[in-house]
Design a protein around this motif. Structure first.
Motif, short mmCIF file in Angstrom:
data_model
loop_
_atom_site.label_atom_id
_atom_site.label_comp_id
_atom_site.label_asym_id
_atom_site.label_seq_id
_atom_site.Cartn_x
_atom_site.Cartn_y
_atom_site.Cartn_z
N ARG A 107 0.83 -1.19 0.00
CA ARG A 107 0.00 0.00 0.00
C ARG A 107 0.87 1.24 0.00
N PRO A 118 -8.58 1.09 -2.89
CA PRO A 118 -9.24 1.62 -1.70
C PRO A 118 -10.21 0.63 -1.07
N ARG A 119 -10.98 -0.08 -1.91
CA ARG A 119 -11.91 -1.07 -1.37
C ARG A 119 -11.14 -2.17 -0.65
N HIS A 178 -8.55 -1.86 0.99
CA HIS A 178 -8.11 -1.38 2.29
C HIS A 178 -9.26 -0.86 3.13
N ILE A 227 -12.12 0.87 2.42
CA ILE A 227 -12.89 2.09 2.24
C ILE A 227 -14.20 1.76 1.53
N LEU A 241 -15.50 6.98 -2.27
CA LEU A 241 -14.86 6.31 -3.40
C LEU A 241 -14.89 7.19 -4.64
N ILE A 286 -12.15 9.63 -4.36
CA ILE A 286 -10.82 9.04 -4.59
C ILE A 286 -10.60 8.75 -6.07
N SER A 293 -7.66 10.45 -8.19
CA SER A 293 -6.61 9.60 -8.75
C SER A 293 -6.53 9.76 -10.26
N VAL A 296 -4.45 4.25 -3.73
CA VAL A 296 -4.23 3.80 -2.35
C VAL A 296 -3.27 4.72 -1.61
N GLU A 297 -2.99 5.88 -2.22
CA GLU A 297 -2.13 6.89 -1.61
C GLU A 297 -0.79 6.33 -1.15
#
Lengths: 249, 305
Positions: free
Chosen positions: A83, A107-108, A110, A112, A118, A121, A125, A162-163
């Motif tokens: 990540r 994201p999902r 992890h 979110i 979403l 994000i 992104s 996922v930053e």
């Protein structure tokens, strides 16, 4: 400041000694290029940084890889590591699902949930990967139906979602045409503000154009590592000079 | 042929070689003819079966009345009542039940074999699955008769020969079909999808269930369609455990008769209109199978298998 500190790294695939006593430190918020002829170990080194080499059977590693001072091979959770250290592959590999679901996959993963978050994000992104304007009206489109260059920028957006702190790029433009290549190069340079980028490339002009630091590998050894400008204009090692002037490789 | 050959080689043949070439040529065309004949036999068989079924089934269906035949709920050949609705529903119920049993088990097994099993485990599982595929249906039926039927009798009462028994048994019989086709679809998913998911921090399980399995969905769907074909066409094993009442079942524990078992049970002694009605039953079954095959080939094309 060093993001990655690699200390005396050795790697074997079975009996093949693929990386030999590699030590280098990778600076934060810089673009580091790894260059060298095929089979020199540059992609292997890249894959040790997010432990994708774990998938290779018979792969053995000694030495240390420190991410912000923490040993990547010292019991760090691989999911968390990946990540923080995202990866873009040589061949664009979007999942066979919609553009939106591709970007939202990370994201999902992890945890979110929630459409608004979403949506936000996904938009950020795609904007960061400079592809929002092209795709904002077809987020439901099957990602496999995009062009190769769009697919690769989508993969970059997916990695950014996922930053991560670091972005590993394994010859991200080798499967693309010159126009897509130059767009990705511009993108990579702009991403440097927020991300530490390590890029493997076969293309020396590319390394010279976009990177701050360059490492030259030969047969698993780190031959020379330094500022890109210096390495290309005044290589210290004869082998580096031969390679960048095109005498072999 | 001989000319083309010498053209390609660019060599001028002497008389001796020329003779040799024409002999070779003759042999080749003979072989090609044989293969073509074999292919024709295959196609001819299908065409003949179609023609026979339609020629013998349609008149009977018309004499009974197409509507009465297809929607009639009573099958009493002695009273000249030929309604095959119970059998159509019987086949559909049994097939649906078999899918409920076989599809989840089969897909999970395929996933296990494709992405979780160790090499040693696979060495044992692959032959086991192909053995399961090779077991004759009468042996399956026998297994159902001595194991499943008494078990259902013990657990739920009734005499055991029931819709439930047929569903469980057929569910087991379609497993190999679903497993092998799904597994090859899963194995055909590019490794890059899996790696891409891992690189985003997904665990092995998440990568497999959320990326690899959806990527293989057309192939997995094709395996289910093939399973349906197998289930709806099975006669012997079903007949041995299903009770075979030509009545629409109102419970899982009631007996059921399928299109196939209807034909097998009565064909031996049927005559005249009764015989024609049975052939017409086969026509209905044939239409079912045909649509399933059509669906399968569409899915197969989409899956790129």
């Amino acid at each position: 400041m060093a993001k990655f500190e690699i200390e005396n790294l050795n790697l074997w695939y079975g009996s093949h000694h693929a990386l030999k006593h590699v030590s280098l430190s990778i600076e934060a918020l810089k673009i580091t290029a790894l260059i060298g002829p095929s089979g020199c170990g540059k992609s292997t080194l890249l894959k040790t940084l997010n432990r994708m080499n774990d998938l290779v059977e018979g792969c053995r590693i000694t030495g240390r890889v420190l991410l912000d001072g923490q040993d990547v091979y010292g019991g760090m959770d691989t999911s968390l590591l990946r990540r923080r250290v995202g990866m873009v592959f040589q061949k664009p590999n979007p999942f066979p699902m919609s553009v939106y679901d591709n970007v939202a996959f990370g994201p999902r993963t992890h945890g979110i949930r929630g459409k608004a978050r979403l949506d936000d994000i996904v938009e950020r992104s795609l904007r960061a990967a400079a592809i929002w304007d092209e795709l904002k009206d077809c987020l439901k489109k099957d990602a496999l139906r995009l062009s190769g260059g769009q697919q690769q920028r989508l993969c970059i957006a997916r990695a950014l979602a996922v930053e991560p702190e670091v972005l590993l790029m394994d010859e991200p433009t080798s499967a693309l045409d010159p126009i897509s290549t130059s767009r990705i190069e511009d993108l990579v340079v702009s991403l440097k503000q927020n991300y530490t980028i390590i890029i493997v490339t076969h293309n020396m002009q590319q390394a010279a154009r976009i990177s701050d630091r360059t490492a030259f590998f030969l047969l698993g050894e780190l031959v020379e590592y330094g500022d890109t400008e210096k390495l290309f204009s005044l290589p210290r090692d004869k082998r580096t000079e031969n390679y960048i002037t095109g005498r072999f490789g | 042929m001989a000319e083309r050959r010498s053209d390609r080689g660019g060599i001028a043949f002497g008389p001796a070689e020329g003779k040799n070439v024409s002999l070779k040529c003759f042999r080749e065309s003979l072989a090609a003819g044989l293969f073509a004949a074999a292919a024709c036999i295959c196609v001819l068989a299908v065409v003949l079966i179609c023609a026979f079924l339609l020629a013998n089934g349609i008149p009977g269906m018309v004499r009974i009345g197409v509507f009465d035949f297809l929607t009639g709920t009573r099958w009493k050949p002695s009273n000249n009542l030929y309604g095959i609705m119970p059998m159509i529903l019987g086949s559909l119920y049994v097939t649906a039940g078999a899918l409920l049993v076989g599809v989840p088990a089969g897909i999970l097994t395929a996933l296990f074999m494709s992405r979780f099993a160790s090499r040693r485990m696979l060495k044992f599982m692959k032959p086991a699955v192909s053995l399961l595929a090779g077991i004759p249906s009468v042996v399956f039926g026998f297994f159902g008769l001595v194991v499943i039927v008494p078990l259902i009798r013990e657990l739920f009462g009734g005499n055991g020969s029931s819709l439930l028994a047929a569903c469980v048994l057929l569910g087991m019989m379609i497993l190999p079909t679903i497993i092998t086709v799904s597994e090859s679809a899963l194995n055909a998913v590019p490794q890059s999808y899996y790696e891409g998911a891992l690189a985003l921090g997904a665990t092995h399980e998440r990568a497999v269930f959320r990326v690899v399995l959806p990527a293989a969905k057309s192939g997995v769907a094709a395996s289910v369609i093939l399973g349906i074909g197998r289930a709806i066409g099975e006669a012997m094993a079903v007949m041995m455990v299903a009770g075979n009442w030509p009545v629409i079942p109102d419970s899982l524990l009631k007996g059921v008769r399928t299109l196939t078992s209807n034909i097998v049970m009565e064909m031996g002694y049927a005559a005249d209109l009764h015989r024609e009605a049975l052939i017409a039953t086969a026509v209905v079954l044939f239409v079912f199978i045909l649509s399933i095959n059509l669906l399968f080939s569409i899915l197969k094309r989409r899956a790129g298998l």
